[in-house]
Scaffold this motif. Structure first.
Motif, PDB file in Angstrom:
ATOM      1  N   ALA A   1       0.839  -1.158  -0.174  1.00 17.62           N
ATOM      2  CA  ALA A   1      -0.079   0.078  -0.177  1.00 17.62           C
ATOM      3  C   ALA A   1       0.759   1.339  -0.099  1.00 17.62           C
ATOM      4  O   ALA A   1       0.346   2.245  -0.587  1.00 17.62           O
ATOM      5  CB  ALA A   1      -0.846  -0.248   1.186  1.00 17.62           C
ATOM      6  N   ALA A   2       1.822   1.121   0.818  1.00 17.96           N
ATOM      7  CA  ALA A   2       2.917   2.331   0.669  1.00 17.96           C
ATOM      8  C   ALA A   2       3.478   2.810  -0.558  1.00 17.96           C
ATOM      9  O   ALA A   2       3.704   3.773  -0.953  1.00 17.96           O
ATOM     10  CB  ALA A   2       3.883   2.110   1.735  1.00 17.96           C
ATOM     11  N   GLN A   3       3.893   1.670  -1.465  1.00 15.60           N
ATOM     12  CA  GLN A   3       4.287   1.609  -2.498  1.00 15.60           C
ATOM     13  C   GLN A   3       3.223   2.408  -3.502  1.00 15.60           C
ATOM     14  O   GLN A   3       3.614   3.402  -4.304  1.00 15.60           O
ATOM     15  CB  GLN A   3       4.630   0.512  -3.088  1.00 15.60           C
ATOM     16  CG  GLN A   3       6.010  -0.081  -2.665  1.00 15.60           C
ATOM     17  CD  GLN A   3       6.446  -1.483  -3.341  1.00 15.60           C
ATOM     18  OE1 GLN A   3       6.363  -1.636  -4.357  1.00 15.60           O
ATOM     19  NE2 GLN A   3       7.299  -2.244  -2.578  1.00 15.60           N
ATOM     20  N   ASP A   4       2.104   2.123  -3.570  1.00 14.75           N
ATOM     21  CA  ASP A   4       0.997   2.682  -4.085  1.00 14.75           C
ATOM     22  C   ASP A   4       0.844   4.121  -3.836  1.00 14.75           C
ATOM     23  O   ASP A   4       0.894   4.755  -4.794  1.00 14.75           O
ATOM     24  CB  ASP A   4      -0.372   2.071  -3.908  1.00 14.75           C
ATOM     25  CG  ASP A   4      -0.584   0.671  -4.600  1.00 14.75           C
ATOM     26  OD1 ASP A   4       0.208   0.273  -5.120  1.00 14.75           O
ATOM     27  OD2 ASP A   4      -1.624   0.240  -4.420  1.00 14.75           O
ATOM     28  N   VAL A   5       0.938   4.298  -2.764  1.00 15.52           N
ATOM     29  CA  VAL A   5       0.729   5.822  -2.406  1.00 15.52           C
ATOM     30  C   VAL A   5       1.932   6.679  -2.634  1.00 15.52           C
ATOM     31  O   VAL A   5       1.905   7.854  -3.113  1.00 15.52           O
ATOM     32  CB  VAL A   5       0.416   6.075  -0.502  1.00 15.52           C
ATOM     33  CG1 VAL A   5       0.514   7.438  -0.310  1.00 15.52           C
ATOM     34  CG2 VAL A   5      -0.962   5.494  -0.452  1.00 15.52           C
ATOM     35  N   LEU A   6       3.115   6.170  -2.449  1.00 13.90           N
ATOM     36  CA  LEU A   6       4.321   6.951  -2.928  1.00 13.90           C
ATOM     37  C   LEU A   6       4.379   7.224  -4.652  1.00 13.90           C
ATOM     38  O   LEU A   6       4.607   8.355  -4.940  1.00 13.90           O
ATOM     39  CB  LEU A   6       5.619   6.044  -2.648  1.00 13.90           C
ATOM     40  CG  LEU A   6       6.856   6.678  -2.765  1.00 13.90           C
ATOM     41  CD1 LEU A   6       7.043   7.810  -1.733  1.00 13.90           C
ATOM     42  CD2 LEU A   6       8.230   5.844  -3.084  1.00 13.90           C
ATOM     43  N   GLN A   7       3.859   6.197  -5.238  1.00 13.29           N
ATOM     44  CA  GLN A   7       3.682   6.288  -6.859  1.00 13.29           C
ATOM     45  C   GLN A   7       2.675   7.504  -6.801  1.00 13.29           C
ATOM     46  O   GLN A   7       2.673   8.614  -7.683  1.00 13.29           O
ATOM     47  CB  GLN A   7       3.079   5.137  -7.331  1.00 13.29           C
ATOM     48  CG  GLN A   7       4.153   4.019  -7.540  1.00 13.29           C
ATOM     49  CD  GLN A   7       3.572   3.203  -8.630  1.00 13.29           C
ATOM     50  OE1 GLN A   7       3.154   3.763  -9.739  1.00 13.29           O
ATOM     51  NE2 GLN A   7       3.850   2.175  -8.824  1.00 13.29           N
ATOM     52  N   ASP A   8       1.583   7.525  -6.242  1.00 13.55           N
ATOM     53  CA  ASP A   8       0.574   8.468  -6.376  1.00 13.55           C
ATOM     54  C   ASP A   8       0.893   9.684  -5.922  1.00 13.55           C
ATOM     55  O   ASP A   8       0.587  11.089  -6.675  1.00 13.55           O
ATOM     56  CB  ASP A   8      -0.501   8.023  -5.472  1.00 13.55           C
ATOM     57  CG  ASP A   8      -1.922   8.955  -5.647  1.00 13.55           C
ATOM     58  OD1 ASP A   8      -2.221   8.883  -7.027  1.00 13.55           O
ATOM     59  OD2 ASP A   8      -2.595   9.167  -4.774  1.00 13.55           O
ATOM     60  N   VAL A   9       1.744  10.099  -4.919  1.00 13.93           N
ATOM     61  CA  VAL A   9       2.344  11.201  -4.422  1.00 13.93           C
ATOM     62  C   VAL A   9       3.162  11.782  -5.519  1.00 13.93           C
ATOM     63  O   VAL A   9       2.819  13.125  -5.699  1.00 13.93           O
ATOM     64  CB  VAL A   9       3.095  11.208  -3.130  1.00 13.93           C
ATOM     65  CG1 VAL A   9       3.964  12.487  -2.748  1.00 13.93           C
ATOM     66  CG2 VAL A   9       2.059  10.870  -2.084  1.00 13.93           C
TER      67      VAL A   9
END
Lengths: 180, 235
Positions: A46-54
């Motif tokens: 989930a953290a990788q998803d959010v980092l990409q999104d940021v």
């Protein structure tokens, strides 16, 4: 050595769709932001998803909302990352137990440019210490674990408005202390 | 009635406390939605929220950096460099014209700072238009490229009314509006071709968007209300 002003320029150039600046900004700041997002989400995927999104949002126009000279660029980026992580946490909740083992952090310290002013941190820690321990824990819990008034009221088994009155008093004391 | 149903009685520092609560993420539901909306529209309130953001951000300072997995940036790049609207406008050399005052100020700032603005290859727009509803509930940007009479259009703000289509028209002087087609339903950006006989007068034309049945006005005459309109200007 990357300075605060370098990061500011990178953000401004990302707003101009400069790919080299985008890569440089990612190289300079992604570990700091990934650490924050992981701390909130405690889930690597989930953290990788959010980092990409940021970073994707920064590229797609988010960088142009950075107001140079008002906030330090890393404070601004940290806030963006934390807010996106909290949004994700709320969306997925209750997915992850809070006591899950934390991620192993890099032993290397981040570069100086990524440090939020140490005196600021000392001050907020000091001011939180002036609050009752459970109130200070509630503030930290809201910021990094996404606790809302509803969560806190349930946990402490008090009516929501009672919790709100308690915490508002604490927030006012916190502000008084920080602006002292 | 439970305690949660009662409105909270604000004290004298209500706004300051609400800003702290929004920044910290204590609010939920409708109250959160309302406060977020206010932070977008009320500058004084937004400043309070930003001040709290700064105070709380120092709580992230003690968090150790963690290097993200290799290859993540390549995934971000793949998603970022697809042909999105921003890329198109930039290729057309139109950052100022279509992104509004904030971006224009930023461009100037960066230009001063670095002394250069990169040259972009590709087609160059010669005319633009911004079609906006009076209340800005619908804003559409358009840019025209001489070569091939191509008109690029981006729906920047606003949605298609449910069960209806948005149709784009050219109006020159007193002549009847001529349809360029309907805006796509699934994309915000579209390319239209301006008929050859209208290209010479395009600089004096007005572009307008009307609300039409699905597929557009059935007999080539606008039937719905004008949702947004704006004059074409040369650059």
């Amino acid at each position: 050595m990357t300075t605060r002003s370098d990061i500011e320029k990178m953000i401004l150039r990302v707003a101009m769709q400069d790919r080299a600046a985008f890569e440089a900004l990612y190289a300079a700041t992604s570990a700091k932001l990934f650490g924050i997002i992981l701390r909130v989400l405690k889930d690597r995927a989930a953290a990788q998803d959010v980092l990409q999104d940021v970073y994707l949002r920064l590229w797609q126009g988010g960088a142009s909302s950075f107001r140079a000279g008002r906030a330090s660029p890393i404070t601004w980026l940290a806030t963006v990352a934390r807010n996106r992580a909290i949004d994700r946490l709320r969306r997925d909740r209750p997915a992850t137990p809070l006591d899950q083992a934390p991620e192993v952090a890099d032993s290397a310290k981040g570069p100086e440019a990524l440090a939020i002013d140490a005196s600021d941190r000392a001050r907020i820690d000091g001011c939180l210490d002036e609050l009752k321990p459970d109130r200070a824990a509630a503030v930290r819990g809201a910021y990094l674990d996404g606790d809302t008034y509803a969560d806190l009221a349930a946990r402490h088994d008090v009516p929501l408005n009672t919790m709100r009155t308690w915490l508002r008093r604490s927030l006012m004391s916190l502000k008084d202390c920080l602006t002292r | 009635m439970t305690d949660a149903d009662l409105p909270y009685q604000d004290g004298p520092d209500g706004d300051e406390m609400l800003a702290a609560e929004l920044s910290l993420g204590l609010l939920s539901g409708e109250e959160q939605t309302q406060a977020e909306r206010r932070a977008r529209t009320d500058l004084a309130f937004a400043d309070r929220v930003e001040a709290w953001d700064k105070r709380f951000a120092s709580l992230t300072e003690g968090i150790a950096p963690v290097t993200p997995p290799a290859g993540l940036f390549q995934q971000i790049e793949a998603r970022a460099y697809g042909s999105g609207p921003r890329r198109l406008w930039r290729q057309l050399g139109l950052l100022h014209a279509v992104f509004g005052a904030l971006a224009a100020a930023l461009v100037l700032l960066v230009a001063l700072d670095f002394g250069v603005l990169e040259d972009q290859p590709g087609p160059t727009a010669t005319m633009t238009a911004q079609l906006a509803a009076e209340d800005r509930s619908l804003v559409v940007a358009a840019a025209y490229v001489d070569e091939g009479g191509r008109l690029f259009v981006e729906r920047q703000i606003g949605e298609r009314p449910p069960g209806r289509d948005l149709e784009l028209w050219i109006i020159v002087g007193e002549a009847a509006p001529i349809s360029l087609g309907v805006l796509p339903q699934d994309r915000r950006i579209a390319e239209f071709t301006v008929p050859a006989d209208l290209r010479a007068t395009l600089g004096d034309a007005v572009l307008a968007i009307t609300d039409e049945p699905i597929g557009g006005a059935p007999d080539g005459t606008a039937t719905g209300s004008v949702l947004a309109a704006g004059p074409v200007s040369r650059i």
